[in-house]
Scaffold this motif. Structure first.
Motif, PDB file in Angstrom:
ATOM      1  N   SER A 122       1.004  -1.141   0.030  1.00 16.54           N
ATOM      2  CA  SER A 122      -0.088  -0.212  -0.139  1.00 16.54           C
ATOM      3  C   SER A 122       0.900   1.378   0.115  1.00 16.54           C
ATOM      4  N   LEU A 123       1.818   1.253   0.572  1.00 20.44           N
ATOM      5  CA  LEU A 123       2.741   2.441   0.736  1.00 20.44           C
ATOM      6  C   LEU A 123       3.279   3.033  -0.702  1.00 20.44           C
TER       7      LEU A 123
ATOM      8  N   HIS B 148      12.301   4.353  -5.556  1.00 23.36           N
ATOM      9  CA  HIS B 148      11.484   4.316  -4.236  1.00 23.36           C
ATOM     10  C   HIS B 148      12.001   2.948  -3.625  1.00 23.36           C
TER      11      HIS B 148
ATOM     12  N   LYS C 198       1.210   4.638  -4.599  1.00 18.65           N
ATOM     13  CA  LYS C 198       0.834   5.954  -5.188  1.00 18.65           C
ATOM     14  C   LYS C 198       1.551   6.144  -6.424  1.00 18.65           C
TER      15      LYS C 198
ATOM     16  N   PRO D 100       7.655  -3.951   3.270  1.00 18.80           N
ATOM     17  CA  PRO D 100       8.365  -3.261   3.926  1.00 18.80           C
ATOM     18  C   PRO D 100       9.026  -3.896   5.327  1.00 18.80           C
TER      19      PRO D 100
END
Length: 87
Positions: free
Chosen positions: A8-9, A44, A12, A82
């Protein structure tokens, strides 16, 4: 082609996609092709020549110890996870 699940992080950077199918025979090739599909995505999750220390990758349910060199199969499921720290 391998299926990549996006945490989810990082969604975007993929237009909200939870998963996508991307060509590649190693995690590094998959990341390169993800970056073609979603420009800037690699920045990222990669630092230098390896995944960022805040991120782990799982291939077919096993934590990948080979980092970007970890091989993947056509039917592989890849999860960027993560890293959890604590003490």
């Amino acid at each position: 082609m391998p299926t990549v699940f996006i945490p989810s992080l990082l969604r975007k950077f993929t237009g909200g996609l939870e998963s996508t199918v991307v060509a590649g025979r190693t995690v590094g090739e998959v990341v390169r092709n993800l970056d073609k599909q979603f420009p800037g995505f690699r920045d990222h999750i990669v630092e230098g020549d390896d995944l960022k220390s805040s991120l782990a990758v799982s291939v077919d349910g096993d934590v990948a110890v080979g980092g970007l060199l970890e091989p993947v199969r056509e039917s592989s499921e890849i999860h960027f996870v993560p890293a959890i720290a604590g003490g």
